[in-house]
Design a protein around this motif. Structure first.
Motif, PDB file in Angstrom:
ATOM      1  N   LEU A 116       0.835  -1.196   0.000  1.00 12.25           N
ATOM      2  CA  LEU A 116       0.000   0.000   0.000  1.00 12.25           C
ATOM      3  C   LEU A 116       0.871   1.248   0.000  1.00 12.25           C
ATOM      4  O   LEU A 116       1.903   1.300   0.673  1.00 12.25           O
ATOM      5  CB  LEU A 116      -0.909   0.024   1.239  1.00 12.25           C
ATOM      6  CG  LEU A 116      -1.965  -1.064   1.316  1.00 12.25           C
ATOM      7  CD1 LEU A 116      -2.702  -0.975   2.644  1.00 12.25           C
ATOM      8  CD2 LEU A 116      -2.930  -0.953   0.166  1.00 12.25           C
ATOM      9  N   VAL A 117       0.455   2.255  -0.756  1.00 14.68           N
ATOM     10  CA  VAL A 117       1.177   3.523  -0.800  1.00 14.68           C
ATOM     11  C   VAL A 117       0.168   4.666  -0.683  1.00 14.68           C
ATOM     12  O   VAL A 117      -1.017   4.505  -0.966  1.00 14.68           O
ATOM     13  CB  VAL A 117       2.006   3.697  -2.101  1.00 14.68           C
ATOM     14  CG1 VAL A 117       3.115   2.678  -2.186  1.00 14.68           C
ATOM     15  CG2 VAL A 117       1.124   3.645  -3.324  1.00 14.68           C
ATOM     16  N   CYS A 118       0.661   5.807  -0.292  1.00 15.04           N
ATOM     17  CA  CYS A 118      -0.168   7.002  -0.219  1.00 15.04           C
ATOM     18  C   CYS A 118      -0.600   7.382  -1.639  1.00 15.04           C
ATOM     19  O   CYS A 118       0.242   7.496  -2.533  1.00 15.04           O
ATOM     20  CB  CYS A 118       0.631   8.136   0.417  1.00 15.04           C
ATOM     21  SG  CYS A 118      -0.212   9.735   0.368  1.00 15.04           S
ATOM     22  N   PRO A 119      -1.897   7.586  -1.866  1.00 18.93           N
ATOM     23  CA  PRO A 119      -2.334   7.944  -3.214  1.00 18.93           C
ATOM     24  C   PRO A 119      -1.878   9.336  -3.654  1.00 18.93           C
ATOM     25  O   PRO A 119      -1.825   9.617  -4.852  1.00 18.93           O
ATOM     26  CB  PRO A 119      -3.861   7.874  -3.130  1.00 18.93           C
ATOM     27  CG  PRO A 119      -4.189   7.953  -1.695  1.00 18.93           C
ATOM     28  CD  PRO A 119      -3.008   7.425  -0.943  1.00 18.93           C
ATOM     29  N   LYS A 120      -1.516  10.188  -2.706  1.00 20.57           N
ATOM     30  CA  LYS A 120      -1.076  11.546  -3.051  1.00 20.57           C
ATOM     31  C   LYS A 120       0.409  11.582  -3.412  1.00 20.57           C
ATOM     32  O   LYS A 120       0.791  12.198  -4.401  1.00 20.57           O
ATOM     33  CB  LYS A 120      -1.365  12.497  -1.894  1.00 20.57           C
ATOM     34  CG  LYS A 120      -1.027  13.932  -2.194  1.00 20.57           C
ATOM     35  CD  LYS A 120      -1.490  14.854  -1.091  1.00 20.57           C
ATOM     36  CE  LYS A 120      -1.228  16.299  -1.482  1.00 20.57           C
ATOM     37  NZ  LYS A 120      -1.731  17.218  -0.470  1.00 20.57           N
ATOM     38  N   THR A 121       1.243  10.910  -2.602  1.00 25.44           N
ATOM     39  CA  THR A 121       2.689  11.004  -2.793  1.00 25.44           C
ATOM     40  C   THR A 121       3.329   9.741  -3.336  1.00 25.44           C
ATOM     41  O   THR A 121       4.489   9.760  -3.709  1.00 25.44           O
ATOM     42  CB  THR A 121       3.375  11.324  -1.452  1.00 25.44           C
ATOM     43  OG1 THR A 121       3.204  10.202  -0.571  1.00 25.44           O
ATOM     44  CG2 THR A 121       2.838  12.591  -0.828  1.00 25.44           C
ATOM     45  N   ARG A 122       2.585   8.646  -3.319  1.00 26.64           N
ATOM     46  CA  ARG A 122       3.106   7.320  -3.678  1.00 26.64           C
ATOM     47  C   ARG A 122       4.194   6.867  -2.706  1.00 26.64           C
ATOM     48  O   ARG A 122       4.978   5.971  -2.999  1.00 26.64           O
ATOM     49  CB  ARG A 122       3.633   7.264  -5.113  1.00 26.64           C
ATOM     50  CG  ARG A 122       2.610   7.622  -6.156  1.00 26.64           C
ATOM     51  CD  ARG A 122       1.586   6.535  -6.280  1.00 26.64           C
ATOM     52  NE  ARG A 122       0.657   6.851  -7.369  1.00 26.64           N
ATOM     53  CZ  ARG A 122      -0.640   6.720  -7.266  1.00 26.64           C
ATOM     54  NH1 ARG A 122      -1.174   6.305  -6.152  1.00 26.64           N
ATOM     55  NH2 ARG A 122      -1.416   7.015  -8.275  1.00 26.64           N
ATOM     56  N   GLY A 123       4.233   7.491  -1.543  1.00 25.12           N
ATOM     57  CA  GLY A 123       5.193   7.141  -0.503  1.00 25.12           C
ATOM     58  C   GLY A 123       4.639   6.076   0.425  1.00 25.12           C
ATOM     59  O   GLY A 123       3.465   5.699   0.350  1.00 25.12           O
ATOM     60  N   LEU A 181       3.310   4.031   3.817  1.00 27.71           N
ATOM     61  CA  LEU A 181       2.325   4.285   4.862  1.00 27.71           C
ATOM     62  C   LEU A 181       2.735   3.533   6.123  1.00 27.71           C
ATOM     63  O   LEU A 181       3.317   2.452   6.049  1.00 27.71           O
ATOM     64  CB  LEU A 181       0.940   3.815   4.417  1.00 27.71           C
ATOM     65  CG  LEU A 181       0.347   4.555   3.231  1.00 27.71           C
ATOM     66  CD1 LEU A 181      -0.866   3.810   2.695  1.00 27.71           C
ATOM     67  CD2 LEU A 181      -0.031   5.979   3.625  1.00 27.71           C
ATOM     68  N   ILE A 182       2.428   4.106   7.264  1.00 24.89           N
ATOM     69  CA  ILE A 182       2.731   3.507   8.559  1.00 24.89           C
ATOM     70  C   ILE A 182       1.419   3.299   9.296  1.00 24.89           C
ATOM     71  O   ILE A 182       0.592   4.211   9.360  1.00 24.89           O
ATOM     72  CB  ILE A 182       3.658   4.430   9.373  1.00 24.89           C
ATOM     73  CG1 ILE A 182       4.955   4.650   8.618  1.00 24.89           C
ATOM     74  CG2 ILE A 182       3.910   3.864  10.769  1.00 24.89           C
ATOM     75  CD1 ILE A 182       5.766   5.817   9.131  1.00 24.89           C
ATOM     76  N   HIS A 183       1.241   2.116   9.873  1.00 27.98           N
ATOM     77  CA  HIS A 183       0.013   1.826  10.621  1.00 27.98           C
ATOM     78  C   HIS A 183       0.125   2.396  12.027  1.00 27.98           C
ATOM     79  O   HIS A 183       1.065   2.100  12.751  1.00 27.98           O
ATOM     80  CB  HIS A 183      -0.235   0.323  10.681  1.00 27.98           C
ATOM     81  CG  HIS A 183      -1.496  -0.023  11.405  1.00 27.98           C
ATOM     82  ND1 HIS A 183      -1.518  -0.832  12.501  1.00 27.98           N
ATOM     83  CD2 HIS A 183      -2.781   0.355  11.182  1.00 27.98           C
ATOM     84  CE1 HIS A 183      -2.764  -0.955  12.929  1.00 27.98           C
ATOM     85  NE2 HIS A 183      -3.545  -0.241  12.145  1.00 27.98           N
ATOM     86  N   ASP A 184      -0.836   3.236  12.405  1.00 26.48           N
ATOM     87  CA  ASP A 184      -0.934   3.768  13.771  1.00 26.48           C
ATOM     88  C   ASP A 184      -2.028   2.977  14.474  1.00 26.48           C
ATOM     89  O   ASP A 184      -3.217   3.169  14.202  1.00 26.48           O
ATOM     90  CB  ASP A 184      -1.279   5.255  13.742  1.00 26.48           C
ATOM     91  CG  ASP A 184      -1.315   5.882  15.126  1.00 26.48           C
ATOM     92  OD1 ASP A 184      -1.529   5.144  16.109  1.00 26.48           O
ATOM     93  OD2 ASP A 184      -1.151   7.105  15.218  1.00 26.48           O
ATOM     94  N   SER A 185      -1.631   2.079  15.365  1.00 26.75           N
ATOM     95  CA  SER A 185      -2.608   1.202  16.009  1.00 26.75           C
ATOM     96  C   SER A 185      -3.471   1.943  17.026  1.00 26.75           C
ATOM     97  O   SER A 185      -4.584   1.516  17.313  1.00 26.75           O
ATOM     98  CB  SER A 185      -1.905   0.020  16.677  1.00 26.75           C
ATOM     99  OG  SER A 185      -0.982   0.467  17.638  1.00 26.75           O
ATOM    100  N   GLU A 186      -2.998   3.066  17.560  1.00 24.45           N
ATOM    101  CA  GLU A 186      -3.804   3.833  18.519  1.00 24.45           C
ATOM    102  C   GLU A 186      -5.017   4.477  17.853  1.00 24.45           C
ATOM    103  O   GLU A 186      -6.095   4.506  18.420  1.00 24.45           O
ATOM    104  CB  GLU A 186      -2.954   4.896  19.205  1.00 24.45           C
ATOM    105  CG  GLU A 186      -2.011   4.340  20.238  1.00 24.45           C
ATOM    106  CD  GLU A 186      -1.302   5.417  21.020  1.00 24.45           C
ATOM    107  OE1 GLU A 186      -1.836   6.538  21.125  1.00 24.45           O
ATOM    108  OE2 GLU A 186      -0.213   5.125  21.515  1.00 24.45           O
TER     109      GLU A 186
END
Length: 63
Positions: free
Chosen positions: A19-26, A28-33
């Protein structure tokens, strides 16, 4: 992902790696909180609803 109790569960690392950010193609990090996928480069947090990442820029919140 969300369990029936409403708590975030770990996201599959294989899925997160593709999965990548649709805006930057960079990355993504999952924030479990907050149960969101974070794009630090874009400054956006994408929600995960019923275990499904919603990767629409208009649904993301600003960080």
């Amino acid at each position: 992902m969300t369990s029936s109790a409403g708590h975030a569960t770990p996201i599959d690392p294989k899925m997160l790696s593709v999965l990548v950010c649709p805006k930057t193609r960079g990355p993504l990090i999952h924030d479990s909180e907050t149960n969101e996928l974070i794009s630090r480069k874009a400054g956006l947090a994408y929600p995960i609803r019923d275990g499904v990442p919603i990767l629409l820029i208009e649904n993301a919140r600003l960080l």
